[in-house]
Design an enzyme around this catalytic site. Structure first.
Site, PDB file in Angstrom:
ATOM      1  N   HIS A 147       0.811  -1.229   0.000  1.00 51.56           N
ATOM      2  CA  HIS A 147       0.000   0.000   0.000  1.00 51.56           C
ATOM      3  C   HIS A 147       0.840   1.273   0.000  1.00 51.56           C
ATOM      4  O   HIS A 147       0.301   2.355  -0.297  1.00 51.56           O
ATOM      5  CB  HIS A 147      -0.920   0.040   1.220  1.00 51.56           C
ATOM      6  N   ASP A 183      -3.681 -10.635  -1.451  1.00 52.53           N
ATOM      7  CA  ASP A 183      -4.116 -10.005  -0.207  1.00 52.53           C
ATOM      8  C   ASP A 183      -5.585  -9.607  -0.328  1.00 52.53           C
ATOM      9  O   ASP A 183      -6.062  -9.286  -1.422  1.00 52.53           O
ATOM     10  CB  ASP A 183      -3.249  -8.762   0.028  1.00 52.53           C
ATOM     11  N   ASP A 272      -4.949 -12.195   4.792  1.00 54.94           N
ATOM     12  CA  ASP A 272      -6.104 -11.624   5.468  1.00 54.94           C
ATOM     13  C   ASP A 272      -7.411 -11.958   4.758  1.00 54.94           C
ATOM     14  O   ASP A 272      -8.472 -11.461   5.129  1.00 54.94           O
ATOM     15  CB  ASP A 272      -5.957 -10.113   5.644  1.00 54.94           C
TER      16      ASP A 272
END
Length: 426
Positions: A147, A183, A272
């Protein structure tokens, strides 16, 4: 440009590790606690996954390397925030507003610049090992900070190790690099850096941006200018399970990878997406994540002469999920493949239980004593836009939503790649 394949018998792998990775530590209640890394390494050791595999330390990184992705002003801001006394002394509001430092997601901590640099150095060591031809595969579970933007921190990420390593590989002569991000959050930072570069194919499978931060990764995001067709986004609805996730992956990713013919695959393997993750709403099991990891390895073996650089990423089931999923990742990289029903040693479970007691109560969980969740990964392949048989255990509504996701992505990006979005053979 052609890439030296290295020794014909180069099948070895490298694991990048340093206890310095544990210095990337936010506030005590922050969900990204580095104990997840230590537990992964101890579990991998206990199961023999690391036997005979060289452990390589991170490379030293300097400003020149970091500035291939990040701005000089941002590096200066991270250094300033790395001294908590200076941060509190008057510049905190500016650092948060301009550089994303000091927010709830990205609180400052002492030595932040050095700790973030070590993670970049880990992924750089993996890239260098593969580029030299000494190994075909390398993994850095400390990496995956996808990110981080050129000029600001975001989503628990300070420096974007994935983008820095990809930029470096381009400088070494690679001109077809595929980045695959599994992810639950969109791989927005990497996509942004390479959106206009046709040499880098970015693929992200993530929870739908209307339902999860950072709110990007729509199917219509296909790259910019010369890079149109080089960004592929698969936005999956909440509660997507193993079978549906794998159906979507295999309906799109192999086709665009085969068309692109990468010289190396870089995989961001955030976990996640797990059904028990506290920050997301997907419904994968460790078994589904394992299947995704092995699917990416297979793509590297088929199209990239086995060159595969894998990094970690998100994953906030610190005790019960991350160590098992990333031990499967390490085993896939090293070739010490673990069966899903592998039993975990009682001593490791006891140690993990003790570690859990030391965590903030919001992060605690009991360890799981086997390398499976009993997930079902026997999906039915997508066979076109005309529907098809319903998978066992999947509702018609859920399968219809997933197939709509598949078509949205294929129709957005496939024509730009010279592929037929309606033809399941592409």
């Amino acid at each position: 440009m052609s890439i030296d394949a290295g020794p014909a018998n180069a099948q070895s792998a490298a694991v990048i590790w340093s206890d310095d990775f544990l210095g990337y530590r936010w506030a005590p209640t922050h969900p990204m606690n580095p104990i997840r890394l230590a537990l992964t390494m101890s579990l991998s050791t206990s199961l023999g996954v690391l036997d005979g595999v060289p452990s390589i330390p991170p490379m030293a990184v300097d400003d020149r390397l970091l500035q291939t992705v990040h701005t000089a002003a941002y590096l200066d801001a991270v250094r300033s925030a790395s001294s908590v006394d200076d941060y509190v002394g008057g510049s905190s509001h500016v650092l948060e507003r301009l550089f994303g430092l000091g927010s709830v997601d990205n609180p400052v901590f002492e030595g932040m610049h050095g700790a973030a640099g070590v993670l970049v150095g880990g992924t750089m060591a993996a890239a260098a090992a593969i580029a030299s031809g000494s190994v075909r595969r390398a993994v850095n579970i400390g990496g995956g900070m996808h990110h981080a933007m050129p000029g600001h921190a975001a989503g628990f990420c300070i420096y974007n190790d994935c983008a820095v390593a990809i930029r470096w590989l381009l400088e070494q002569g690679y001109d077809r690099i595929a980045y695959i991000d599994i992810d639950a959050h969109h791989g927005d930072g990497v996509q942004k850096v390479f959106a206009g570069d046709p040499r880098v194919l970015t693929i992200s499978l993530h929870q739908h941006p209307a339902t999860l931060w950072p709110g990007s990764g729509w199917p219509e995001e296909v790259g910019e200018q010369d890079g149109r067709g080089s960004a592929v986004n698969i936005a999956l609805m909440p509660e997507t399970s193993d079978k549906l996730w794998l159906r979507a992956f295999n309906a799109i990713v192999p086709g665009v990878v085969e068309n692109f013919r990468p010289q190396i695959i870089v995989s961001q393997c955030g976990v996640d997406s797990h059904i028990q993750d506290p920050l997301t709403d997907l419904s994968l099991t460790v078994d589904g994540q394992r299947a995704a990891i092995y699917a990416m390895r297979d793509l590297a073996d088929k199209y990239s002469e086995g060159r595969w650089l894998a990094v970690g990423g998100g994953g906030y089931g610190i005790i019960n999920v991350v160590p098992r999923s990333w031990t499967h990742l390490i085993s896939a990289v090293t070739g010490a493949d673990l069966a899903p029903d592998t039993v975990i040693d009682e001593s490791w479970c006891a140690a993990a239980t003790a570690e859990a007691r030391m965590l903030d109560e919001t992060l605690r969980a009991d360890p799981v004593a086997v390398m499976t969740d009993g997930g079902e990964t026997d999906y039915l392949p997508w066979d076109g836009d005309g529907g098809g048989p319903l998978m066992d255990g999947i509702t018609d509504a859920a399968q219809t939503r997933t197939d709509a996701t598949i078509m949205a992505t294929r129709r957005a990006v496939y024509p730009l790649c010279g592929l037929d979005p309606e033809d399941p053979r592409d």
